[in-house]
Design a protein around this motif. Structure first.
Motif, PDB file in Angstrom:
ATOM      1  N   ARG A   6       0.838  -1.187   0.000  1.00 21.30           N
ATOM      2  CA  ARG A   6       0.000   0.000   0.000  1.00 21.30           C
ATOM      3  C   ARG A   6       0.875   1.239   0.000  1.00 21.30           C
ATOM      4  O   ARG A   6       1.836   1.348   0.754  1.00 21.30           O
ATOM      5  N   SER A   7       0.530   2.208  -0.849  1.00 24.21           N
ATOM      6  CA  SER A   7       1.250   3.468  -0.865  1.00 24.21           C
ATOM      7  C   SER A   7       0.849   4.277   0.350  1.00 24.21           C
ATOM      8  O   SER A   7      -0.313   4.268   0.757  1.00 24.21           O
ATOM      9  N   PRO A   8       1.801   4.995   0.979  1.00 27.44           N
ATOM     10  CA  PRO A   8       1.444   5.826   2.113  1.00 27.44           C
ATOM     11  C   PRO A   8       0.471   6.907   1.693  1.00 27.44           C
ATOM     12  O   PRO A   8       0.619   7.503   0.621  1.00 27.44           O
ATOM     13  N   ALA A   9      -0.523   7.142   2.515  1.00 28.80           N
ATOM     14  CA  ALA A   9      -1.526   8.151   2.181  1.00 28.80           C
ATOM     15  C   ALA A   9      -0.955   9.537   2.402  1.00 28.80           C
ATOM     16  O   ALA A   9      -0.198   9.770   3.340  1.00 28.80           O
ATOM     17  N   PRO A  10      -1.299  10.509   1.515  1.00 28.40           N
ATOM     18  CA  PRO A  10      -0.835  11.869   1.740  1.00 28.40           C
ATOM     19  C   PRO A  10      -1.500  12.462   2.973  1.00 28.40           C
ATOM     20  O   PRO A  10      -2.547  11.991   3.418  1.00 28.40           O
ATOM     21  N   SER A  11      -0.882  13.494   3.535  1.00 24.29           N
ATOM     22  CA  SER A  11      -1.451  14.133   4.704  1.00 24.29           C
ATOM     23  C   SER A  11      -2.825  14.701   4.360  1.00 24.29           C
ATOM     24  O   SER A  11      -3.010  15.282   3.293  1.00 24.29           O
ATOM     25  N   PRO A  12      -3.808  14.548   5.253  1.00 26.69           N
ATOM     26  CA  PRO A  12      -5.126  15.092   4.975  1.00 26.69           C
ATOM     27  C   PRO A  12      -5.099  16.608   5.011  1.00 26.69           C
ATOM     28  O   PRO A  12      -4.246  17.213   5.665  1.00 26.69           O
ATOM     29  N   PRO A  13      -6.019  17.262   4.291  1.00 28.63           N
ATOM     30  CA  PRO A  13      -6.035  18.724   4.306  1.00 28.63           C
ATOM     31  C   PRO A  13      -6.555  19.261   5.630  1.00 28.63           C
ATOM     32  O   PRO A  13      -7.316  18.602   6.332  1.00 28.63           O
ATOM     33  N   LEU A  14      -6.127  20.467   5.965  1.00 29.24           N
ATOM     34  CA  LEU A  14      -6.652  21.142   7.143  1.00 29.24           C
ATOM     35  C   LEU A  14      -8.123  21.473   6.923  1.00 29.24           C
ATOM     36  O   LEU A  14      -8.514  21.893   5.837  1.00 29.24           O
ATOM     37  N   ASP A  15      -8.941  21.285   7.967  1.00 30.89           N
ATOM     38  CA  ASP A  15     -10.318  21.732   7.830  1.00 30.89           C
ATOM     39  C   ASP A  15     -10.364  23.239   8.069  1.00 30.89           C
ATOM     40  O   ASP A  15      -9.371  23.880   8.416  1.00 30.89           O
ATOM     41  N   ALA A 166       3.565  10.813  -5.136  1.00 29.52           N
ATOM     42  CA  ALA A 166       3.245   9.609  -4.374  1.00 29.52           C
ATOM     43  C   ALA A 166       4.462   8.689  -4.275  1.00 29.52           C
ATOM     44  O   ALA A 166       4.721   8.080  -3.226  1.00 29.52           O
ATOM     45  N   GLU A 167       5.229   8.584  -5.361  1.00 29.39           N
ATOM     46  CA  GLU A 167       6.432   7.748  -5.338  1.00 29.39           C
ATOM     47  C   GLU A 167       7.489   8.331  -4.398  1.00 29.39           C
ATOM     48  O   GLU A 167       8.168   7.592  -3.671  1.00 29.39           O
ATOM     49  N   LEU A 168       7.643   9.651  -4.417  1.00 28.89           N
ATOM     50  CA  LEU A 168       8.592  10.283  -3.502  1.00 28.89           C
ATOM     51  C   LEU A 168       8.190  10.025  -2.051  1.00 28.89           C
ATOM     52  O   LEU A 168       9.046   9.781  -1.183  1.00 28.89           O
ATOM     53  N   LEU A 169       6.894  10.050  -1.777  1.00 26.40           N
ATOM     54  CA  LEU A 169       6.410   9.791  -0.427  1.00 26.40           C
ATOM     55  C   LEU A 169       6.733   8.355  -0.015  1.00 26.40           C
ATOM     56  O   LEU A 169       7.104   8.095   1.134  1.00 26.40           O
ATOM     57  N   GLU A 170       6.608   7.409  -0.941  1.00 24.31           N
ATOM     58  CA  GLU A 170       6.961   6.021  -0.645  1.00 24.31           C
ATOM     59  C   GLU A 170       8.443   5.896  -0.273  1.00 24.31           C
ATOM     60  O   GLU A 170       8.807   5.175   0.663  1.00 24.31           O
ATOM     61  N   VAL A 171       9.291   6.600  -1.024  1.00 24.28           N
ATOM     62  CA  VAL A 171      10.729   6.560  -0.739  1.00 24.28           C
ATOM     63  C   VAL A 171      11.014   7.130   0.650  1.00 24.28           C
ATOM     64  O   VAL A 171      11.792   6.566   1.435  1.00 24.28           O
ATOM     65  N   LEU A 172      10.382   8.257   0.974  1.00 20.67           N
ATOM     66  CA  LEU A 172      10.592   8.865   2.288  1.00 20.67           C
ATOM     67  C   LEU A 172      10.128   7.942   3.407  1.00 20.67           C
ATOM     68  O   LEU A 172      10.800   7.805   4.436  1.00 20.67           O
ATOM     69  N   GLU A 173       8.991   7.295   3.212  1.00 19.27           N
ATOM     70  CA  GLU A 173       8.487   6.360   4.222  1.00 19.27           C
ATOM     71  C   GLU A 173       9.447   5.191   4.406  1.00 19.27           C
ATOM     72  O   GLU A 173       9.677   4.727   5.531  1.00 19.27           O
ATOM     73  N   ARG A 174      10.026   4.708   3.299  1.00 19.33           N
ATOM     74  CA  ARG A 174      10.961   3.588   3.394  1.00 19.33           C
ATOM     75  C   ARG A 174      12.191   3.984   4.192  1.00 19.33           C
ATOM     76  O   ARG A 174      12.662   3.225   5.049  1.00 19.33           O
TER      77      ARG A 174
END
Length: 216
Positions: A6-15, A166-174
């Motif tokens: 599963r790809s890491p989910a992006p941060s949710p937006p501020l309400d 999204a791919e950059l986020l996966e790399v950072l999570e790894r």
């Protein structure tokens, strides 16, 4: 059969409520301090940000009201130790990220708050970059080679840029996982900022927009 990664989910937006509360210079710095350096008391935060405990206590309570920070429950007696909530991101446009809302649904105050946050984030990045430029000589050569500013030009559609992020986020999570418990590992802030070079496309009836100009 192995489960799909599963790809890491992006941060949710501020309400909207959080956006309004966070659009304040001290509050944005308090949240950034907690996210980077971890749990802290109002007194410790005041010392780190060169302000007074009364101010930090008040603004921490405002951030708590909208869920951006919380009491970690680790303090003794009435001593409150604060921690940052789940990462959230400000909307990049005046409108909401909700599918049933359009940019026109956001009032002028919210649009101004979102723009202030974006500009404050850029200023915060500039401060951190300047600190690195001033202190880089104190670091060993491998760190000097790996840290600092870099930029790359790519030609992508909006959909491809979303996939790239999204791919950059996966790399950072790894690498977050890889770095845990590794001798010599240090915390590093990695900023990502995709900025368009070409002007926005404009499409009008009877005219097809193409990169670099309009085709009639």
């Amino acid at each position: 059969m192995p489960s799909a990664r599963r790809s890491p989910a992006p941060s949710p937006p501020l309400d909207r409520a959080a956006l309004r509360v966070l659009a304040h210079p001290l509050r944005s710095r308090l949240l950034a301090q907690l996210r980077v350096h971890g749990r802290a008391t109002a007194t410790e935060l005041a010392q780190a940000l060169s302000t007074n405990t009364g101010a930090t206590s008040y603004h921490l309570r405002r951030l708590e009201e909208v869920g951006l920070v919380s009491d970690s429950g680790t303090g003794a007696g009435r001593r409150r130790v604060w921690e940052a909530g789940a990462a959230q991101r400000p909307a990049t446009m005046a409108g909401s990220d909700e599918p049933d809302e359009s940019p026109g649904d956001t009032d002028e105050d919210e649009a101004a708050a979102a723009q202030w946050l974006a500009r404050d984030y850029v200023a915060h990045f500039g401060e951190k970059a300047q600190q690195w430029v001033g202190s880089a000589a104190d670091w060993p050569e491998p760190w000097r080679e790996a840290c600092g500013l870099d930029d790359h030009l790519v030609l992508v559609t909006a959909e491809q840029l979303t996939a790239l992020q999204a791919e950059l986020l996966e790399v950072l999570e790894r690498y977050r996982r890889v770095g845990q418990g590794t001798p010599g590992a240090k915390r590093v802030s990695v900023y990502t900022c995709a900025l368009p070079v070409d002007p926005p496309s404009r499409t009008t009836p009877g005219r097809t927009s193409v990169p670099g100009g309009d085709r009639r």
